[in-house]
Design a protein around this motif. Sequence first.
Motif, PDB file in Angstrom:
ATOM      1  N   SER A 384       0.835  -1.198   0.000  1.00  0.00           N
ATOM      2  CA  SER A 384       0.000   0.000   0.000  1.00  0.00           C
ATOM      3  C   SER A 384       0.869   1.247   0.000  1.00  0.00           C
ATOM      4  CB  SER A 384      -0.936  -0.018   1.216  1.00  0.00           C
ATOM      5  OG  SER A 384      -0.203  -0.242   2.376  1.00  0.00           O
ATOM      6  N   VAL A 385       0.317   2.291  -0.548  1.00  0.00           N
ATOM      7  CA  VAL A 385       1.079   3.527  -0.704  1.00  0.00           C
ATOM      8  C   VAL A 385       0.096   4.710  -0.701  1.00  0.00           C
ATOM      9  CG1 VAL A 385       1.026   3.449  -3.241  1.00  0.00           C
ATOM     10  CG2 VAL A 385       2.916   4.624  -2.077  1.00  0.00           C
ATOM     11  N   TYR A 386       0.575   5.836  -0.203  1.00  0.00           N
ATOM     12  CA  TYR A 386      -0.273   7.040  -0.290  1.00  0.00           C
ATOM     13  C   TYR A 386      -0.168   7.608  -1.669  1.00  0.00           C
ATOM     14  CZ  TYR A 386      -1.471   7.151   4.643  1.00  0.00           C
ATOM     15  OH  TYR A 386      -1.985   6.837   5.858  1.00  0.00           O
ATOM     16  N   GLU A 387      -1.300   7.992  -2.148  1.00  0.00           N
ATOM     17  CA  GLU A 387      -1.448   8.574  -3.476  1.00  0.00           C
ATOM     18  C   GLU A 387      -0.366   9.641  -3.729  1.00  0.00           C
ATOM     19  OE1 GLU A 387      -5.355   9.730  -5.942  1.00  0.00           O
ATOM     20  OE2 GLU A 387      -5.198  10.621  -3.938  1.00  0.00           O
ATOM     21  N   GLY A 388       0.169   9.643  -4.919  1.00  0.00           N
ATOM     22  CA  GLY A 388       1.165  10.650  -5.295  1.00  0.00           C
ATOM     23  C   GLY A 388       2.586  10.176  -5.097  1.00  0.00           C
ATOM     24  N   ASN A 389       2.806   9.152  -4.270  1.00  0.00           N
ATOM     25  CA  ASN A 389       4.161   8.628  -4.067  1.00  0.00           C
ATOM     26  C   ASN A 389       4.473   7.531  -5.084  1.00  0.00           C
ATOM     27  OD1 ASN A 389       4.573  10.280  -1.877  1.00  0.00           O
ATOM     28  ND2 ASN A 389       3.683   8.785  -0.456  1.00  0.00           N
ATOM     29  N   ASP A 390       5.755   7.233  -5.206  1.00  0.00           N
ATOM     30  CA  ASP A 390       6.177   6.077  -6.013  1.00  0.00           C
ATOM     31  C   ASP A 390       6.110   4.842  -5.121  1.00  0.00           C
ATOM     32  OD1 ASP A 390       6.718   7.977  -7.862  1.00  0.00           O
ATOM     33  OD2 ASP A 390       8.908   7.655  -7.900  1.00  0.00           O
ATOM     34  N   THR A 420       4.551   1.160 -21.411  1.00  0.00           N
ATOM     35  CA  THR A 420       4.419   2.554 -20.940  1.00  0.00           C
ATOM     36  C   THR A 420       5.587   2.889 -20.037  1.00  0.00           C
ATOM     37  OG1 THR A 420       2.832   1.566 -19.424  1.00  0.00           O
ATOM     38  CG2 THR A 420       1.940   3.039 -21.094  1.00  0.00           C
ATOM     39  N   PRO A 421       6.745   3.135 -20.650  1.00  0.00           N
ATOM     40  CA  PRO A 421       7.967   3.325 -19.885  1.00  0.00           C
ATOM     41  C   PRO A 421       7.941   4.560 -18.971  1.00  0.00           C
ATOM     42  CG  PRO A 421       8.330   3.718 -22.233  1.00  0.00           C
ATOM     43  CD  PRO A 421       6.945   3.181 -22.113  1.00  0.00           C
ATOM     44  N   ASN A 422       7.120   5.568 -19.280  1.00  0.00           N
ATOM     45  CA  ASN A 422       7.129   6.771 -18.434  1.00  0.00           C
ATOM     46  C   ASN A 422       6.496   6.504 -17.080  1.00  0.00           C
ATOM     47  OD1 ASN A 422       8.280   8.130 -20.517  1.00  0.00           O
ATOM     48  ND2 ASN A 422       6.317   8.856 -21.345  1.00  0.00           N
ATOM     49  N   LYS A 423       5.579   5.614 -17.085  1.00  0.00           N
ATOM     50  CA  LYS A 423       4.823   5.333 -15.867  1.00  0.00           C
ATOM     51  C   LYS A 423       5.556   4.356 -14.954  1.00  0.00           C
ATOM     52  CE  LYS A 423       1.182   5.183 -13.196  1.00  0.00           C
ATOM     53  NZ  LYS A 423       0.903   6.328 -12.317  1.00  0.00           N
ATOM     54  N   TYR A 424       6.262   3.440 -15.566  1.00  0.00           N
ATOM     55  CA  TYR A 424       6.857   2.342 -14.794  1.00  0.00           C
ATOM     56  C   TYR A 424       8.369   2.300 -14.977  1.00  0.00           C
ATOM     57  CZ  TYR A 424       1.980   0.809 -14.992  1.00  0.00           C
ATOM     58  OH  TYR A 424       0.634   0.753 -14.917  1.00  0.00           O
ATOM     59  N   ILE A 425       9.046   1.939 -13.905  1.00  0.00           N
ATOM     60  CA  ILE A 425      10.490   1.712 -14.002  1.00  0.00           C
ATOM     61  C   ILE A 425      10.745   0.260 -13.609  1.00  0.00           C
ATOM     62  CG2 ILE A 425      12.775   2.327 -13.117  1.00  0.00           C
ATOM     63  CD1 ILE A 425      11.528   5.063 -12.360  1.00  0.00           C
ATOM     64  N   LEU A 426      11.507  -0.435 -14.479  1.00  0.00           N
ATOM     65  CA  LEU A 426      11.814  -1.849 -14.206  1.00  0.00           C
ATOM     66  C   LEU A 426      13.281  -1.976 -13.835  1.00  0.00           C
ATOM     67  CD1 LEU A 426      10.155  -4.165 -16.870  1.00  0.00           C
ATOM     68  CD2 LEU A 426      10.105  -4.394 -14.391  1.00  0.00           C
ATOM     69  N   VAL A 437       6.123   1.834  -9.592  1.00  0.00           N
ATOM     70  CA  VAL A 437       4.983   2.553 -10.184  1.00  0.00           C
ATOM     71  C   VAL A 437       5.126   4.007  -9.738  1.00  0.00           C
ATOM     72  CG1 VAL A 437       2.469   2.672 -10.369  1.00  0.00           C
ATOM     73  CG2 VAL A 437       3.600   0.455  -9.967  1.00  0.00           C
ATOM     74  N   ARG A 438       5.205   4.900 -10.710  1.00  0.00           N
ATOM     75  CA  ARG A 438       5.506   6.292 -10.383  1.00  0.00           C
ATOM     76  C   ARG A 438       4.228   7.103 -10.164  1.00  0.00           C
ATOM     77  NH1 ARG A 438       9.501   8.585 -14.663  1.00  0.00           N
ATOM     78  NH2 ARG A 438       9.595  10.234 -13.091  1.00  0.00           N
ATOM     79  N   GLU A 439       4.356   8.028  -9.227  1.00  0.00           N
ATOM     80  CA  GLU A 439       3.280   8.999  -8.982  1.00  0.00           C
ATOM     81  C   GLU A 439       1.922   8.324  -8.986  1.00  0.00           C
ATOM     82  OE1 GLU A 439       4.051  11.812 -12.048  1.00  0.00           O
ATOM     83  OE2 GLU A 439       5.986  12.383 -11.164  1.00  0.00           O
ATOM     84  N   THR A 440       1.726   7.497  -7.982  1.00  0.00           N
ATOM     85  CA  THR A 440       0.524   6.674  -7.928  1.00  0.00           C
ATOM     86  C   THR A 440      -0.730   7.533  -7.823  1.00  0.00           C
ATOM     87  OG1 THR A 440       0.931   6.462  -5.577  1.00  0.00           O
ATOM     88  CG2 THR A 440       1.595   4.613  -6.961  1.00  0.00           C
ATOM     89  N   ASP A 441      -1.730   6.963  -8.425  1.00  0.00           N
ATOM     90  CA  ASP A 441      -3.031   7.646  -8.466  1.00  0.00           C
ATOM     91  C   ASP A 441      -4.053   6.616  -8.004  1.00  0.00           C
ATOM     92  OD1 ASP A 441      -5.584   8.439  -9.340  1.00  0.00           O
ATOM     93  OD2 ASP A 441      -4.675   9.733 -10.907  1.00  0.00           O
ATOM     94  N   SER A 442      -4.847   6.979  -6.947  1.00  0.00           N
ATOM     95  CA  SER A 442      -5.731   5.986  -6.343  1.00  0.00           C
ATOM     96  C   SER A 442      -6.805   5.510  -7.319  1.00  0.00           C
ATOM     97  CB  SER A 442      -6.397   6.553  -5.078  1.00  0.00           C
ATOM     98  OG  SER A 442      -7.144   7.711  -5.426  1.00  0.00           O
ATOM     99  N   SER A 470      -5.957   7.331  -0.996  1.00  0.00           N
ATOM    100  CA  SER A 470      -6.118   8.755  -1.290  1.00  0.00           C
ATOM    101  C   SER A 470      -5.735   9.557  -0.058  1.00  0.00           C
ATOM    102  CB  SER A 470      -7.562   9.036  -1.721  1.00  0.00           C
ATOM    103  OG  SER A 470      -8.381   9.043  -0.591  1.00  0.00           O
ATOM    104  N   LYS A 471      -5.358  10.868  -0.288  1.00  0.00           N
ATOM    105  CA  LYS A 471      -4.853  11.710   0.812  1.00  0.00           C
ATOM    106  C   LYS A 471      -5.899  11.866   1.921  1.00  0.00           C
ATOM    107  CE  LYS A 471      -0.654  12.899  -0.401  1.00  0.00           C
ATOM    108  NZ  LYS A 471      -0.377  13.731  -1.568  1.00  0.00           N
ATOM    109  N   CYS A 472      -7.274  11.936   1.535  1.00  0.00           N
ATOM    110  CA  CYS A 472      -8.320  11.992   2.536  1.00  0.00           C
ATOM    111  C   CYS A 472      -9.151  10.733   2.391  1.00  0.00           C
ATOM    112  CB  CYS A 472      -9.197  13.238   2.361  1.00  0.00           C
ATOM    113  SG  CYS A 472      -9.583  13.648   0.651  1.00  0.00           S
TER     114      CYS A 472
END
Length: 490
Positions: A384-390, A420-426, A437-442, A470-472
Amino acid sequence: MLSIMLINAILCPTVPVTKPYVLWSNSSAVEGLPYWMRCGLKNGTEPITYKWEQESRSGLVTTLAETNQSLINIIINRNNTGWYRCLAKNEVNQERSDRSDWLDVLYGPDLPQVDVAAYSVTALGYSALEKGYVSLMCQASSNPPCQYTWFYNNSEIYTGSQLTITKLLRGNSGYYSCLAQNTQLNTRSKKTITLTVYYPPAGVPSCSIFPSNNYTNLALYCSWEGGYPPATLKWSPYVNGDNPQGLGNITRIQAGPDTANSSVFTCYGSHVALPTTQSCSTRTWLPYGEPQCSVYVTRNNEYLMLSCSWEGGFPLALLWWVSSSGDMQGTSEENSNILILRSGATNSGKAFVCHAKHPLIKESKQCVLKLEAPVLMTQRSVVSVYEGNDVQLTCILSKNYPAATDVTWYNNLKQNVGDTPNKYILQQAAAWSNLTVRETDSRIDSGQYWCSATNAVGGAEIPVLLVVMSKCPLKLMFISLNHIAAKHDL
Ligand SMILES: *[C@@H]1O[C@H](CO)[C@@H](O)[C@H](O)[C@H]1NC(C)=O
Ligand SMILES: *[C@@H]1O[C@H](CO)[C@@H](O)[C@H](O)[C@H]1NC(C)=O
Ligand SMILES: *[C@@H]1O[C@H](CO)[C@@H](O)[C@H](O)[C@H]1NC(C)=O
Ligand SMILES: *[C@@H]1O[C@H](CO)[C@@H](O)[C@H](O)[C@H]1NC(C)=O
Ligand SMILES: *[C@@H]1O[C@H](CO)[C@@H](O)[C@H](O)[C@H]1NC(C)=O
Ligand SMILES: *[C@@H]1O[C@H](CO)[C@@H](O)[C@H](O)[C@H]1NC(C)=O
Ligand SMILES: *[C@@H]1O[C@H](CO)[C@@H](O)[C@H](O)[C@H]1NC(C)=O
Ligand SMILES: *[C@@H]1O[C@H](CO)[C@@H](O)[C@H](O)[C@H]1NC(C)=O
Ligand SMILES: *[C@@H]1O[C@H](CO)[C@@H](O)[C@H](O)[C@H]1NC(C)=O
C-alpha cells in the motif's frame, strides 16, 4: 714234352720288345668324348704287358693303366691332360717310349662360382646397402679360359669376370647373372644371384597416442615405413608388450591410470642402412580441472543445448551425457559434447550428467545440469502507498534453470508495463525484478499486478496487490484494506 719246349725255344726264340711309341687319336681332346691311345711296338714276343704313365705339368708321374693290350679306350676328362709314356714288357725285357706330345683336354665351362663382396648373405640371396659398394666376381673352370658376360634382369650390362657397382641405388636390386662361354667348344653355363639393396625410410619415425580399451589405456603408436627391410622400432621407457621391438609400425599398450601426467614417451627407430638412430617423442597429459557443463537456449526457447566441455589433453577426453534415468543421451564425443533437447515442461526437474573420461584417470569426472522451471515469490503480496508517491513491487526469482531471459510485469489492466515506460520503471537482476509505479493515483493504479517469468522448461506468475490510498481516505475503505494487508502481508 720237355723236348717240344726246347725245340720251340730254339726254333722260336723269345724276341725282346722293341722301343714302343705312342699313337693317339688327336693331341687335342674334348672332355666326355671317347678317346684311344695305342702303345705301338715293332717287335716282341707275347705275352706283352703295357703300362701307361702320365706326367703332369708339375712333373708328377702317375699310372693311367696297366693292360695286356696295346690299345686303350677311355672317356676322356680334364684329368687326362698331360704327357704320356708307355712301357712294354715281356719275359725278357721292357722298353719305355719317348714322352708324347702334350695332350690338351678341352672342357667347360663348369657352373660358374660367383663371389659377392656385400653386406650380408640371406636366404634369398645377397644384400647390400644403398650408396654402398658391391663387387660380383665370377669364375668358371674352362679350357681354354672362358669369357664372362654379366646380365641384370636379363639385359646385358658388362663384359668381364668382375662386376663392381661403387654407389648402389635402391633400383639396383634384382637378378644378376654371370654367363661363362667357352668360345672354342661353343659351350656356356650361367649362374644367377639375387641382390637386394637395403635403403632406409625417409625422415624420422612418427609418434602418436590413442585411447584404447574404452579410454582406460593408452595405445602408443609409432610408425616409420618406407624402408627395406622395415626399420626396427622400440618405445622408451619400455612399455609392456610381448615383444618390445617391432618392424615398420608398432603399437604398445600402456596402462592409463598408472601413467603420470605429462609423461613423455620416445620411439627409437633404427635401420641397417643408417648410421644413427632416429626418434620421435610424444607427451600424454590430462586436461586441467573439471569438465564444465552449461546450457544454451535457442531463440524462442525452442531448443535446449546442453554443453559439456573438458578441453585439451592428449589424447582428448571422451564426454557423454546421461539422463536422470541413467540412459546415455546422444553420442559420446571427444573434447566437448552438446546434447540438444526440445524445450518443454517435461524436462523440468530433470538432471543431466555429463561424464568425462580420460585414460590418465581411473574414474570418469562429472558435471550436472538440473533443469527447473522458474519459481516466483514476493516479499509482500499486498503493497500500500499514499497517493502521489512512487511504490516498488518486488518479485523474487528462484530455481529457474536455464535462466529466464526476462521477467515480465503486467499492470492492473493486464498490460505489459514495458509498453508505458514513463509510468513504470523496471529494475532487474538475476534473482529479483522490481517494478516501480511512479506517482501513484488511487483511481488508476490500484489493483492486481502480475509478475511473470518463463524459461525453456516452464513458466510461473504471481499476483501482487497494490493499494493506493487517497490523501483523505474513506475510513471504511481504509479499514477493509488494512484487513486484507494483515491477512497477506506476513
Ligand atoms: C683334333 O681335335 C680338334 C678339336 O677337338 C679338332 O678340331 C681337330 O679337327 C682334331 N684333329 C683331327 C686330326 O681329328
Ligand atoms: C722280329 O724279330 C725276329 C727275330 O729276331 C725277326 O726274325 C723278324 O724279322 C722281326 N720282325 C720284324 C717285323 O722286325
Ligand atoms: C689279358 O688280361 C685279361 C684280364 O686282364 C685276361 O682275361 C686275358 O686272358 C689276357 N689276355 C692275354 C692274351 O693274356
Ligand atoms: C680329377 O682329379 C681330381 C683330383 O684328383 C678329382 O677330384 C676329380 O674328380 C677328377 N675329375 C674327373 C672328371 O675325374
Ligand atoms: C629387376 O627385377 C627385380 C625383381 O623382379 C625388380 O624388383 C626390379 O624392379 C627389376 N629392375 C628393373 C630395372 O626392371
Ligand atoms: C566404456 O565405459 C563406459 C563408462 O565407463 C561404459 O558405460 C561402457 O559400457 C564401456 N564400454 C565398453 C565396451 O566396455
Ligand atoms: C603396420 O604394419 C603392418 C605389417 O607389419 C601392416 O600390415 C599395416 O598395414 C601397418 N599399419 C599401418 C597403419 O601402416
Ligand atoms: C598435466 O600437465 C600439463 C602440463 O604438462 C598441465 O597443463 C595440466 O594442467 C596437467 N593436468 C593436471 C590435471 O594437472
Ligand atoms: C529490489 O528488491 C529486492 C528485494 O526486495 C531488494 O533486495 C533490492 O535491493 C531491490 N533493488 C532495487 C534497485 O531497489
